[in-house]
Design a protein around this motif. Structure first.
Motif, PDB file in Angstrom:
ATOM      1  N   TYR A 195       0.851  -1.197   0.000  1.00 59.06           N
ATOM      2  CA  TYR A 195       0.000   0.000   0.000  1.00 59.06           C
ATOM      3  C   TYR A 195       0.888   1.249   0.000  1.00 59.06           C
ATOM      4  N   ASP A 196       1.825   1.280  -0.925  1.00 59.81           N
ATOM      5  CA  ASP A 196       2.797   2.380  -0.993  1.00 59.81           C
ATOM      6  C   ASP A 196       2.839   2.899  -2.429  1.00 59.81           C
ATOM      7  N   SER A 197       2.230   4.082  -2.654  1.00 61.36           N
ATOM      8  CA  SER A 197       2.131   4.613  -4.014  1.00 61.36           C
ATOM      9  C   SER A 197       3.482   5.030  -4.593  1.00 61.36           C
ATOM     10  N   SER A 198       4.474   5.225  -3.744  1.00 56.88           N
ATOM     11  CA  SER A 198       5.788   5.624  -4.266  1.00 56.88           C
ATOM     12  C   SER A 198       6.463   4.496  -5.037  1.00 56.88           C
ATOM     13  N   LEU A 199       6.018   3.257  -4.814  1.00 53.70           N
ATOM     14  CA  LEU A 199       6.688   2.117  -5.426  1.00 53.70           C
ATOM     15  C   LEU A 199       6.329   1.912  -6.893  1.00 53.70           C
ATOM     16  N   ASP A 200       5.205   2.488  -7.341  1.00 53.14           N
ATOM     17  CA  ASP A 200       4.899   2.385  -8.771  1.00 53.14           C
ATOM     18  C   ASP A 200       4.633   3.744  -9.411  1.00 53.14           C
ATOM     19  N   ALA A 201       4.899   4.827  -8.676  1.00 53.29           N
ATOM     20  CA  ALA A 201       4.644   6.170  -9.207  1.00 53.29           C
ATOM     21  C   ALA A 201       5.436   6.435 -10.487  1.00 53.29           C
ATOM     22  N   GLU A 202       6.626   5.855 -10.598  1.00 54.26           N
ATOM     23  CA  GLU A 202       7.475   6.059 -11.776  1.00 54.26           C
ATOM     24  C   GLU A 202       6.897   5.385 -13.019  1.00 54.26           C
ATOM     25  N   TYR A 203       5.958   4.469 -12.820  1.00 59.66           N
ATOM     26  CA  TYR A 203       5.456   3.656 -13.932  1.00 59.66           C
ATOM     27  C   TYR A 203       4.005   3.962 -14.291  1.00 59.66           C
ATOM     28  N   THR A 204       3.412   4.979 -13.670  1.00 62.36           N
ATOM     29  CA  THR A 204       2.034   5.362 -13.971  1.00 62.36           C
ATOM     30  C   THR A 204       1.952   6.859 -14.220  1.00 62.36           C
ATOM     31  N   THR A 205       0.941   7.263 -14.961  1.00 62.72           N
ATOM     32  CA  THR A 205       0.723   8.683 -15.230  1.00 62.72           C
ATOM     33  C   THR A 205      -0.763   8.883 -15.551  1.00 62.72           C
ATOM     34  N   GLY A 206      -1.177  10.128 -15.685  1.00 64.78           N
ATOM     35  CA  GLY A 206      -2.540  10.422 -16.118  1.00 64.78           C
ATOM     36  C   GLY A 206      -3.607   9.820 -15.227  1.00 64.78           C
ATOM     37  N   ALA A 207      -4.679   9.331 -15.875  1.00 64.68           N
ATOM     38  CA  ALA A 207      -5.824   8.801 -15.142  1.00 64.68           C
ATOM     39  C   ALA A 207      -5.445   7.631 -14.249  1.00 64.68           C
ATOM     40  N   LEU A 208      -4.636   6.716 -14.755  1.00 64.86           N
ATOM     41  CA  LEU A 208      -4.274   5.551 -13.957  1.00 64.86           C
ATOM     42  C   LEU A 208      -3.500   5.966 -12.713  1.00 64.86           C
ATOM     43  N   ALA A 209      -2.612   6.943 -12.836  1.00 62.49           N
ATOM     44  CA  ALA A 209      -1.851   7.405 -11.674  1.00 62.49           C
ATOM     45  C   ALA A 209      -2.780   7.982 -10.614  1.00 62.49           C
ATOM     46  N   ASP A 210      -3.758   8.765 -11.035  1.00 61.39           N
ATOM     47  CA  ASP A 210      -4.712   9.353 -10.085  1.00 61.39           C
ATOM     48  C   ASP A 210      -5.495   8.270  -9.346  1.00 61.39           C
ATOM     49  N   ILE A 211      -6.018   7.312 -10.107  1.00 63.36           N
ATOM     50  CA  ILE A 211      -6.850   6.260  -9.528  1.00 63.36           C
ATOM     51  C   ILE A 211      -6.018   5.357  -8.613  1.00 63.36           C
ATOM     52  N   ASP A 212      -4.846   4.965  -9.085  1.00 57.71           N
ATOM     53  CA  ASP A 212      -4.007   4.019  -8.361  1.00 57.71           C
ATOM     54  C   ASP A 212      -3.441   4.643  -7.087  1.00 57.71           C
ATOM     55  N   SER A 213      -2.948   5.871  -7.168  1.00 61.03           N
ATOM     56  CA  SER A 213      -2.331   6.488  -5.985  1.00 61.03           C
ATOM     57  C   SER A 213      -3.366   6.737  -4.892  1.00 61.03           C
ATOM     58  N   ALA A 214      -4.592   7.129  -5.275  1.00 60.30           N
ATOM     59  CA  ALA A 214      -5.645   7.339  -4.276  1.00 60.30           C
ATOM     60  C   ALA A 214      -6.034   6.020  -3.614  1.00 60.30           C
ATOM     61  N   ARG A 215      -6.134   4.975  -4.412  1.00 58.44           N
ATOM     62  CA  ARG A 215      -6.463   3.649  -3.854  1.00 58.44           C
ATOM     63  C   ARG A 215      -5.407   3.202  -2.854  1.00 58.44           C
ATOM     64  N   LEU A 216      -4.145   3.401  -3.190  1.00 54.33           N
ATOM     65  CA  LEU A 216      -3.060   2.989  -2.309  1.00 54.33           C
ATOM     66  C   LEU A 216      -2.986   3.862  -1.059  1.00 54.33           C
ATOM     67  N   THR A 217      -3.269   5.141  -1.216  1.00 55.12           N
ATOM     68  CA  THR A 217      -3.267   6.051  -0.069  1.00 55.12           C
ATOM     69  C   THR A 217      -4.340   5.643   0.940  1.00 55.12           C
ATOM     70  N   ALA A 218      -5.538   5.345   0.442  1.00 51.35           N
ATOM     71  CA  ALA A 218      -6.610   4.899   1.323  1.00 51.35           C
ATOM     72  C   ALA A 218      -6.258   3.566   1.981  1.00 51.35           C
ATOM     73  N   GLY A 219      -5.670   2.664   1.196  1.00 46.28           N
ATOM     74  CA  GLY A 219      -5.275   1.373   1.745  1.00 46.28           C
ATOM     75  C   GLY A 219      -4.257   1.512   2.860  1.00 46.28           C
ATOM     76  N   LYS A 220      -3.283   2.407   2.670  1.00 44.45           N
ATOM     77  CA  LYS A 220      -2.238   2.630   3.675  1.00 44.45           C
ATOM     78  C   LYS A 220      -2.830   3.215   4.949  1.00 44.45           C
ATOM     79  N   ALA A 221      -3.796   4.146   4.793  1.00 43.29           N
ATOM     80  CA  ALA A 221      -4.413   4.774   5.960  1.00 43.29           C
ATOM     81  C   ALA A 221      -5.164   3.749   6.813  1.00 43.29           C
ATOM     82  N   ASN A 222      -5.794   2.796   6.162  1.00 43.10           N
ATOM     83  CA  ASN A 222      -6.597   1.807   6.881  1.00 43.10           C
ATOM     84  C   ASN A 222      -5.829   0.545   7.247  1.00 43.10           C
ATOM     85  N   SER A 223      -4.729   0.284   6.549  1.00 41.18           N
ATOM     86  CA  SER A 223      -3.906  -0.906   6.830  1.00 41.18           C
ATOM     87  C   SER A 223      -2.433  -0.514   6.752  1.00 41.18           C
TER      88      SER A 223
END
Length: 305
Positions: free
Chosen positions: A35-63
């Motif tokens: 649940y760490d968005s920094s680990l794939d931030a280099e490999y995503t951009t645009g819409a996918l980056a927005d969706i993926d980073s928010a999902r991981l941020t929420a996951g990290k907050a709860n777990s």
């Protein structure tokens, strides 16, 4: 001397495309497990980056200790559609079978803006295998990129995001000069669901739909064998819930709460980013309908008031 910015060249080699898909998948799995968005931030951009980073941020907050339910994503039977084009960004489509998604094909569009840049996934959608079109390719197997302002289609690719937003608001339901969308889960069924939700007693729900077309959110399109185009594009959606006087908005789930600022009392406004893939038919003088083949949407922010 070859000038990469002017020469019409394949976006990449098939071997490099395969390596890019492998690198993305490895990074995506590491990020999902931790649940760490920094680990794939280099490999995503645009819409996918927005969706993926928010999902991981929420996951990290709860777990905080990571994703206990993590199952590695495995992509197999990968096929690559690589267009020839001049200038940057260059991009290509990866189409693979996944061990998640119920038998759907995983469509990933990779893009980069220079030879030294990392290939980044900008779009991710899941599509039924029998819904995929055949692409127009030359004798060497290279595909054709369709420009954003291309004519001869039901909707120019650059206008598809705005047309879809207009449709969701209740416009563009058909007729010459209006963008017509075929009925389906991401069009007529989604509009019907939103209409139903907006009339719940004691809770008013409003929707705002916006196009996203600039920079890393630019639409990308491939020519299909029948003269149409397969278009990847992005939209943004807001859903505002307002409780009746004397009541409060129903408590959202923990993932929404993790991305919420402010205190939820009378209203909750949620922001979503959605990436779509559509079959955009050629304009042959008929009433060609745009068919949304797949859509992945993710909550990116929320605000309570």
């Amino acid at each position: 001397m070859v000038h990469g910015e002017r020469e019409v060249l394949p976006a990449t080699t098939r071997a490099e495309a395969a390596a890019a898909l492998q690198e993305f998948t490895a990074a995506y799995n590491k990020a999902d497990e931790a649940y760490d968005s920094s680990l794939d931030a280099e490999y995503t951009t645009g819409a996918l980056a927005d969706i993926d980073s928010a999902r991981l941020t929420a996951g990290k907050a709860n777990s905080p200790d990571g994703n206990a339910r993590h199952t590695p994503l495995k992509l197999t039977d990968a096929k690559f559609t690589i267009p020839e084009k001049a200038g940057w960004p260059r991009w290509f489509l990866a189409d693979a079978a996944g061990n998640k998604g119920g038998g759907s094909r995983w469509l990933l569009v990779f893009t980069r803006s220079g030879l030294e840049d990392t290939w980044e996934a900008a779009y991710l959608t899941l599509v039924s295998p029998d819904a995929l079109p055949e692409f127009a390719v030359d004798e060497d197997g290279w595909a054709e990129a369709v420009p954003a302002d291309a004519t001869g289609l039901a909707v120019p690719p650059g206008e598809l995001s705005a047309a879809y937003a207009t449709y969701l608001k209740g416009g563009g339901t058909g007729g010459k000069g209006a963008a017509a969308f075929a009925e389906g889960p991401h069009t007529s069924a989604w509009r019907a669901l939103r209409t139903k939700k907006s009339t719940r007693p004691g809770l008013a729900t409003q929707y705002i739909d916006e196009p996203m077309t600039n920079g890393d959110y630019a639409p990308l399109a491939l020519r299909t064998e029948d003269g149409g185009a397969l278009v990847f594009f992005t939209t943004r959606h807001f859903e505002k819930q307002t409780a009746a006087a004397g009541t409060s908005v129903p408590a959202p789930n923990k993932d929404v709460l993790a991305l919420t600022t402010g205190e939820i009392r009378q209203t909750l406004t949620m922001e979503f980013v959605s990436n779509e893939v559509a079959l955009n038919p050629g304009d042959d003088g008929g009433d060609g309908e745009v068919e949304i083949l797949g859509r992945i949407q993710g909550l990116t922010a929320a605000k309570g008031e």
